[in-house]
Design a protein around this motif. Sequence first.
Motif, short mmCIF file in Angstrom:
data_model
loop_
_atom_site.label_atom_id
_atom_site.label_comp_id
_atom_site.label_asym_id
_atom_site.label_seq_id
_atom_site.Cartn_x
_atom_site.Cartn_y
_atom_site.Cartn_z
N ALA A 75 0.05 -0.89 -18.84
CA ALA A 75 0.20 0.13 -17.73
C ALA A 75 -0.57 1.26 -18.19
N THR A 76 -1.48 1.86 -17.36
CA THR A 76 -2.00 3.38 -17.70
C THR A 76 -1.89 4.31 -16.41
N ALA A 77 -1.63 5.42 -16.41
CA ALA A 77 -1.56 6.19 -15.31
C ALA A 77 -2.23 7.52 -15.66
N LEU A 78 -2.81 8.14 -14.35
CA LEU A 78 -3.90 9.32 -14.45
C LEU A 78 -2.71 10.30 -13.51
N GLY A 79 -2.37 11.33 -14.27
CA GLY A 79 -1.56 12.38 -13.75
C GLY A 79 -2.19 13.89 -14.06
N PRO A 80 -1.26 14.88 -13.87
CA PRO A 80 -1.57 16.25 -14.07
C PRO A 80 -1.86 16.38 -15.62
N ASN A 81 -2.86 17.31 -16.13
CA ASN A 81 -3.24 17.60 -17.42
C ASN A 81 -3.73 16.49 -18.14
N THR A 82 -4.27 15.41 -17.37
CA THR A 82 -4.71 14.21 -18.45
C THR A 82 -6.28 14.24 -18.05
N ASN A 83 -7.12 14.16 -18.98
CA ASN A 83 -8.55 13.85 -18.90
C ASN A 83 -8.77 12.33 -18.38
N GLY A 84 -8.10 11.51 -18.58
CA GLY A 84 -8.38 10.10 -18.05
C GLY A 84 -6.99 9.47 -18.27
N PRO A 85 -7.06 8.06 -17.81
CA PRO A 85 -5.96 7.25 -17.74
C PRO A 85 -5.18 7.14 -19.05
N ARG A 86 -3.68 7.45 -19.14
CA ARG A 86 -2.89 7.51 -20.43
C ARG A 86 -2.08 6.34 -20.57
N ASN A 135 0.85 -1.12 -0.20
CA ASN A 135 0.02 0.06 0.00
C ASN A 135 0.89 1.17 -0.10
N PRO A 136 0.72 2.21 -0.84
CA PRO A 136 1.74 3.28 -1.09
C PRO A 136 1.23 4.20 0.21
N VAL A 186 -2.27 0.70 -8.32
CA VAL A 186 -1.28 0.68 -7.29
C VAL A 186 -1.82 1.61 -6.10
N ALA A 187 -2.28 2.98 -6.64
CA ALA A 187 -2.69 3.95 -5.55
C ALA A 187 -3.75 3.67 -4.85
N LYS A 188 -4.63 2.41 -5.25
CA LYS A 188 -5.92 2.14 -4.54
C LYS A 188 -5.52 1.06 -3.53
N ILE A 189 -4.55 0.55 -3.49
CA ILE A 189 -4.47 -0.74 -2.49
C ILE A 189 -4.70 -0.45 -1.18
N THR A 190 -5.40 -1.30 -0.59
CA THR A 190 -5.70 -0.84 0.88
C THR A 190 -5.21 -2.09 1.59
N GLY A 191 -5.17 -2.01 3.03
CA GLY A 191 -4.61 -3.15 4.14
C GLY A 191 -3.01 -3.11 3.80
N GLY A 239 8.53 16.00 -17.82
CA GLY A 239 9.29 15.40 -17.64
C GLY A 239 9.13 14.22 -16.49
N ASP A 240 9.51 14.30 -15.31
CA ASP A 240 9.17 13.42 -14.30
C ASP A 240 8.04 13.83 -13.45
N CYS A 241 6.83 13.18 -13.41
CA CYS A 241 5.63 13.62 -12.78
C CYS A 241 5.11 12.61 -12.09
N TRP A 242 4.45 12.90 -10.81
CA TRP A 242 3.77 12.17 -9.76
C TRP A 242 2.50 11.92 -10.55
N VAL A 243 1.79 10.65 -10.07
CA VAL A 243 0.75 10.27 -10.73
C VAL A 243 -0.28 9.90 -9.63
N SER A 244 -1.68 10.05 -9.90
CA SER A 244 -2.73 9.83 -8.84
C SER A 244 -3.30 8.32 -9.09
N SER A 245 -2.92 7.79 -10.13
CA SER A 245 -3.34 6.62 -10.42
C SER A 245 -2.31 5.82 -11.11
N LEU A 246 -2.19 4.61 -10.76
CA LEU A 246 -1.24 3.51 -11.81
C LEU A 246 -1.57 2.34 -11.83
N ASN A 247 -2.42 2.14 -12.97
CA ASN A 247 -3.01 0.58 -13.30
C ASN A 247 -2.02 -0.33 -14.10
#
Length: 195
Positions: free
Chosen positions: A125-136, A39-40, A95-100, A55-63
């Motif tokens: 692999a898809t990620a949701l980050g800054p300035n994206t309308n959906g998973p990329r 769990n992150p 990865v961002a939504k792992i619980t426990g 360049g190097d960005c944080w993401v709020s979702s990583l599938n």
Amino acid sequence: MLQFGLIGLALGGGLLGAVQIRPVTLLPFQGTVSVQIANPSVEFASNPGPNGCHGDCWVSSLNLTIDSVSVHRSGELNLTAGWLQISQAPTSLDVAKITGLGQLVGEGSIPPGFINLIRLQVSSATALGPNTNGPRPISVPGGKIDVVLSPSGQVKSGKLTTVFLSFQLRKECGGNGNGECKLKPVVIPKVLEST
């Protein structure tokens, strides 16, 4: 006398059959390895990074879709090294939504020895980050993530060894001039050995 001989043969054959059918239960010569994505921390899940980052960005979702998990073992006295697959089926997770504590991605029995690498075969692999309308979609170099265990984890006969892989949620975009994003995982392993 002949009856006692036949009874002895029947009992001996039954015991031999039980040992052949269930060797792990009666003779625990193998250990179990469990690989989990940890769990992150809240910092990574809630901090998507600055808006408009390049360049190097944080993401709020990583599938991730992980097709297989393998461990590399050095074996007893470094005599029996090699890759052993421990997962049975593909696993998809955010990865961002792992619980426990973590989510299991692979578990299997292997002979005793030391494991020094974990390999995750990633098919998508898809990620949701800054300035994206959906998973990329993001690429995973070589289609795999190799994690070095330092120090190595020891697998003991009849015991469970659990490896937790902690991802920092990051991607790298635009470095190659075509705007393609690739996974830039910082993966920190932690090995827990049962006693």
